[in-house]
Motif scaffolding. Sequence first.
Motif: not given
Length: 928
Positions: A444-458, A205-219
């Motif tokens: 991308f050059n166009d404002n608002g166009r982004t691509l994100t890959l998030d890969w996790k292993v646990y 959400a921070e990177f793309t500007g698209f708010d997914d609703g996930q929040r974490s209380k931080t100081i």
Amino acid sequence: MKSIFFLFLIFISLSAQAQSIQISGTITGNDTKEPLVNGLITISNGEQKYQVLSNLDGQYKITLKEAGKYTLEAMFLGYKNYTSEITITDQATQQFDVILHSMFTELSEVEIVGEVPIVIKEDTIQFSSSSYKTHEDATAEELVTKIPGVEKDNDGNITAEGEKVKKILVDGKEFFGDDPKSAMNNLPAEMIDYVQIIDQKSDQAEFTGFDDGQRSKTINFVTKKDAKYAYFGKAEAGYGTDERYSAAGNINIFKGDQRLSFTGLSNNVNQQGFMSDNLTSGPKRGRRGKRGGGNSSPSNNITAKSNGINTSHSLGTNYIDKWGEKIDVSGSYTYKIVDNETDETSSTEYLISEGTNQIVDEILNVDSHKENHNLNFRMDYNVSPNTTIRIRPIVKFENGNGVNQSLSTTALKEGEKLNSSAMSDFNTTNSADINNSFLLRHKFNDNGRTLTLDWKVYYHNDDTYQDVFTNINYYESNGTENDSTAQRILGDTEKFRTSADLIFTEKLAKNLQLKLNYFQSWEQQDADRKTYDIMDDANNGDFIEDLSNTFTSKQTIYRPETGLVFKKDKLNITTSLQYQYSTLHNESIYPTSETTTTNFGHWLPSVFFNYSFSRSKRIKFSYQKNVSLPNVSNLQSVVDYSDPLNITSGNPYLEGEDSHVLRLNFKNFNIARKELFFVNITAQQTDNKITQYTFIAQNDTTINNVPLKKGSSYTYPINLDGYINARGVMVYSKPIKPIKTNVSSITTAGYTRNVGITNDVTSFTYDSSLGQGVKFASNISKNVDFNISGMMTYHWISNNENASLNGNYLHSMIKTSINVEPIQRLILNTSFIGNIYNGDDDLIQDNIYKWNAAIAYKLFKKRQGEIRFTVSDILNQNSSISRTVTENAIQTSTYNVLPRYFMVSLIYRPKGKTNPKKGGRGRDFMRL
């Protein structure tokens, strides 16, 4: 995966071929003339948009691809927004410095306030530390607990606006990873300029500007300019009566972007500087105190303090740095040893039906040892202005052993004795937790166009070794029957999970952005449990097939998503719709072969509404539907017969939980009056909640082929509808100038409905509460520092099937902390906590009071040394009592606590300036 990396190489190639024009400058405030840290700089021309945050020296750098006319914007909390039209030439490097003007309010003809004590912007409230004066040796923790809506519980956890703070940042960088306690205890309050309380968005959400609703209380603590190149710390050693001792130390070296911290402690007075990361899922402490206790989320849980006496030893280090211009790193490591001795006496009333309730009285002794390693690392690699990579491994190891011994008696409420039991449990556990994430983001050059890959292993592994011995007397009308068991239980649980999240965003119109998202995960959990009868052969034992099991659970999730975000002026609306298709495949390999496969399909809508009435007033509303699948400990159908009075098993037919979550948040700050008002409400309804089915035998019987003697219980998890939880907090705060004190009014409300089944009867337990409190936080001077608060909470408890549970009670809590310097170098400190209970006898507990005091004298010319005499629990009336109410039981427990002691301590606080680093990576770090 190959195509992903192929795209990645194309991105890098395009970035390398593009024209490069570097724009730089410094952002400063007109009032202080000092650089502003984390100021937001934006350069745009209608088609392209570039954003960065200023560094610790207030500097920023942006790389543009072409010359032309641009709009330069700058924002910083507490200052007016800056906008300027600039022309970028073909010159390779160009500089544009920015001066921001502070917001001020004319309060009278002669009084002008140049510093705003509180600023609200989007997901952040910023408090000026100068508005909350503390004593000279105060920590960051003591500073934040003066802030309206921020509280500290008896275990040292910090909550803000009713939510637990999960992360601490210093100048926007993680400090001691996921351990807020260590972070706040290692940072002096005098180094802090601003305190920012943030509802932090997800990385995407921070990177793309698209708010997914996930929040974490931080100081986030923004340090003062002179603290960015400084070293500071504390060394303390004390010894007291009854061989009580405490030794602790920390040293922090800040050199701009480069920061290094070391900390350690050793004591036997229940002080723990690091978070206790309990990874184990093996043997639990002692007997199942809430025997047949229904829901895992009790409706009413009142705990006075942590249980038992702990001896703790720990070491830790934290590292933050920049490796060149493109790599930011941070990491922490902690090692901790905790030895715990707990003596517990409990009485539990199990509510079967009117006239047949059972009372279990138990004495439990626990002696445990745990060792924990926690490694946390993060690296951000800015490949180009548009492409970033984040790698974050987290590794945790724990091993421990314990001896639990208990004596219990079970009787009907009318007095008929049913059984008595003696049990000894010797256990050893080794656990490993390894989590790694790889995050690739490209704009991308166009404002608002982004691509994100998030890969996790646990990966998780849990090995347990347990020897359990029981001796039970069953009292029958024709005499007493004795039964003894001796079992060895070997457990091995292993979990592996991998997931990938691919997110694409596109700007559809000036105020409209599209999000397309595909998430997929695969998880396998293997649980192997072998039980042996060691009554006749303590070395090898006889294998018990009926109490052993090899179980495998495989879970696959497919989740496509589409969403839209609309932003215009003061309004921000985000909507999304997910469809989650899950498969749950369970296979019992031993002792019998059984396979179950269940498919789940869930529509998961969400909506987020944010409206800003002004810079200092806004309202937020959100709705989300979530689903979570059961874990292997609930699914494994093996029967645990190690305690014949408390028999449990899993349920391979469980389904996932559906949760509906509503959140409402309103914040307003009146700049002229310096008044803060906020309301935070959260409500959750869970369908198919995983709760408990409990059967308490009123006669000798058999259930699911498991024999039960009269008075014993059999429990396994089931899905039930009907769980509801709602919480609300309202805070109003303003300074009272005549007494130089910030006063806050705190109003709380809560409602919980728990559900469970006991002996085929479904029951609901209701806990409604309403509380009112007030807090006085001094703002006088460092020589007079106090924090005084009081809270009265009234509870209404009821159960639709068991009238024995119905009742009301009032819980009053008083907290006081006072630190004064009546004459130069002489420091007096006292703290008091009182818990007072009034109401129905079945619900209330004894009042609890704890009063501590200390007297200290400052040493040396710069007051860096101190000799301190401390008295802990002056009244010698401290106690640890808890009362837990569930849908079928009321339990009261009393624990041993640290008795009164006296201690003399020597303290030294080194501090000074460091030299700015000249180059290289860490070569001159220790040069002060």
